[in-house]
Motif scaffolding. Structure first.
Motif, mmCIF file in Angstrom:
data_model
loop_
_atom_site.group_PDB
_atom_site.id
_atom_site.type_symbol
_atom_site.label_atom_id
_atom_site.label_comp_id
_atom_site.label_asym_id
_atom_site.label_seq_id
_atom_site.Cartn_x
_atom_site.Cartn_y
_atom_site.Cartn_z
ATOM 1 N N THR A 73 0.823 -1.213 0.000
ATOM 2 C CA THR A 73 0.000 0.000 0.000
ATOM 3 C C THR A 73 0.858 1.263 0.000
ATOM 4 O O THR A 73 0.336 2.370 -0.123
ATOM 5 C CB THR A 73 -0.953 0.054 1.230
ATOM 6 N N ASN A 74 2.164 1.088 0.176
ATOM 7 C CA ASN A 74 3.078 2.232 0.209
ATOM 8 C C ASN A 74 3.649 2.438 -1.201
ATOM 9 O O ASN A 74 4.593 1.758 -1.627
ATOM 10 C CB ASN A 74 4.192 1.947 1.233
ATOM 11 N N GLU A 75 3.057 3.396 -1.886
ATOM 12 C CA GLU A 75 3.349 3.616 -3.306
ATOM 13 C C GLU A 75 4.851 3.833 -3.559
ATOM 14 O O GLU A 75 5.438 3.207 -4.456
ATOM 15 C CB GLU A 75 2.550 4.858 -3.716
ATOM 16 N N ASP A 76 5.469 4.696 -2.766
ATOM 17 C CA ASP A 76 6.890 5.011 -2.993
ATOM 18 C C ASP A 76 7.776 3.808 -2.707
ATOM 19 O O ASP A 76 8.733 3.542 -3.440
ATOM 20 C CB ASP A 76 7.333 6.185 -2.104
ATOM 21 N N GLN A 77 7.438 3.086 -1.642
ATOM 22 C CA GLN A 77 8.237 1.908 -1.305
ATOM 23 C C GLN A 77 8.126 0.847 -2.411
ATOM 24 O O GLN A 77 9.119 0.230 -2.795
ATOM 25 C CB GLN A 77 7.745 1.324 0.027
ATOM 26 N N VAL A 78 6.926 0.662 -2.930
ATOM 27 C CA VAL A 78 6.732 -0.305 -4.018
ATOM 28 C C VAL A 78 7.597 0.083 -5.216
ATOM 29 O O VAL A 78 8.325 -0.743 -5.771
ATOM 30 C CB VAL A 78 5.239 -0.392 -4.427
ATOM 31 N N THR A 79 7.537 1.344 -5.607
ATOM 32 C CA THR A 79 8.326 1.796 -6.772
ATOM 33 C C THR A 79 9.812 1.572 -6.524
ATOM 34 O O THR A 79 10.519 1.030 -7.378
ATOM 35 C CB THR A 79 8.039 3.286 -7.056
#
Ligand SMILES: NC(=O)c1ccc[n+]([C@@H]2O[C@H](COP(=O)([O-])OP(=O)(O)OC[C@H]3O[C@@H](n4cnc5c(N)ncnc54)[C@H](O)[C@@H]3O)[C@@H](O)[C@H]2O)c1
Length: 273
Positions: A73-79
């Motif tokens: 759910t953490n967009e920046d971490q996923v990227t």
């Protein structure tokens, strides 16, 4: 199963995602990156798979294993993590979006809390979208992988999203989960059209009742499910995580070279009724 490249698997610490991690390693994948919220369980899965690899005496090339504790759910971490995997492996060939949560709303849709609705949509739908988006950007710029199957068009990448029988039908007290799994099919179909002519395939798998911690950790839920399976599922049993992983292998690898935008039911016949 023709998965010689590098795989990124979310939800890899448990259940179906974990079964997928074992399956890709077993079938000759060059590397697997395992992502999950549960860092401790992720580490155990890595050790279990590494033990099997170390003991095998076949001629398959070794499979590299990377683990990345990640909240989808953490967009920046996923990227960041998807980019880190691409950097470590040099490319990403297969993505399995298995991270997910399920919950029931006591009293049904009329009493579902906004918090529970948002949490389920955040993990199941937004999380899948973030991983798909970050991975597709990488896949679209990489050279197609060599297929071991003769005369098949080469593939640049393959993404498998997790829907459910609840992506096709509704089940009581499951408003948010059912909505999220229906939305996964919309995401899959729309995104698959975007890149169908560029060698990037995007499909969904729709498992039926499957024996994983999601369904077995609460004895009451499990008992109700086992009773329901007797009448609702033509095969009259729950599925095993390995049976879902085999469908994922098929959709990820070169044997499904003419398949995109599809929703593959692996449900013992549930949705055929
Ligand atoms: N088990 C079934 O009967 C069934 C049926 C249909 C569809 N599915 C779907 O299959 C997928 C896998 O389910 P499962 O049965 O293996 O469940 P599971 O609970 O065994 O595994 C789910 C994994 O997702 C991880 N996860 C949860 N939230 C996360 C987050 N925010 N970020 C990263 N990881 C997170 C969990 O830590 C867990 O390891 C899910 O998408 C589920 O909805 C399961």
């Amino acid at each position: 199963m023709d998965v010689p490249g590098f795989a990124l698997i979310t939800g890899a610490a448990s259940g179906i995602g974990k079964a997928c991690a074992f399956a890709f390693a077993r079938e000759g994948c060059a590397g697997i990156a395992l992502l999950d919220l549960n860092a401790e369980a992720l580490s155990s899965v890595r050790n279990e798979i590494q033990n099997i690899i170390d003991k095998r005496d076949d001629n398959k090339p070794t499979c590299r294993i990377e683990i990345l504790p990640t909240d989808v759910t953490n967009e920046d971490q996923v990227t960041d993590h998807v980019q880190a995997v691409a950097k470590a492996f040099g490319r990403i060939d297969y993505v399995v979006n298995a991270a997910g949560i399920a919950l029931k709303h006591a009293g049904g849709a009329a009493y579902a809390t906004t918090e529970s609705w948002q949490r389920v949509l955040d993990v199941n739908l937004n999380g899948t979208f973030y991983v798909l988006r970050a991975s597709a950007r990488i896949m679209l710029t990489q050279e197609p992988i060599l297929s071991s199957l003769n005369n098949r068009p080469l593939q640049r990448g393959s993404i498998v999203n997790f829907s459910s029988i609840q992506g096709v039908v509704g089940i009581t007290l499951s408003t948010a989960y059912t909505a999220s799994k229906h939305a996964i099919l919309g995401l899959t179909r729309s995104a698959s059209e975007d890149y169908a002519n560029q060698g990037l395939r995007i499909n969904a798998v729709c498992p039926g009742y499957t024996e994983t911690p999601m369904t077995t950790k609460n004895p009451e839920v499990l008992k109700a499910m086992q009773e329901r399976v007797q009448t609702a599922v033509p095969m009259q049993r729950m599925g095993r995580p390995e049976e879902i992983a085999d469908a994922v292998l098929y959709l990820a690898g070169g044997r499904s070279s003419f398949v995109t935008g599809s929703a593959l039911a692996v449900d013992g016949g549930y949705t055929s009724r």
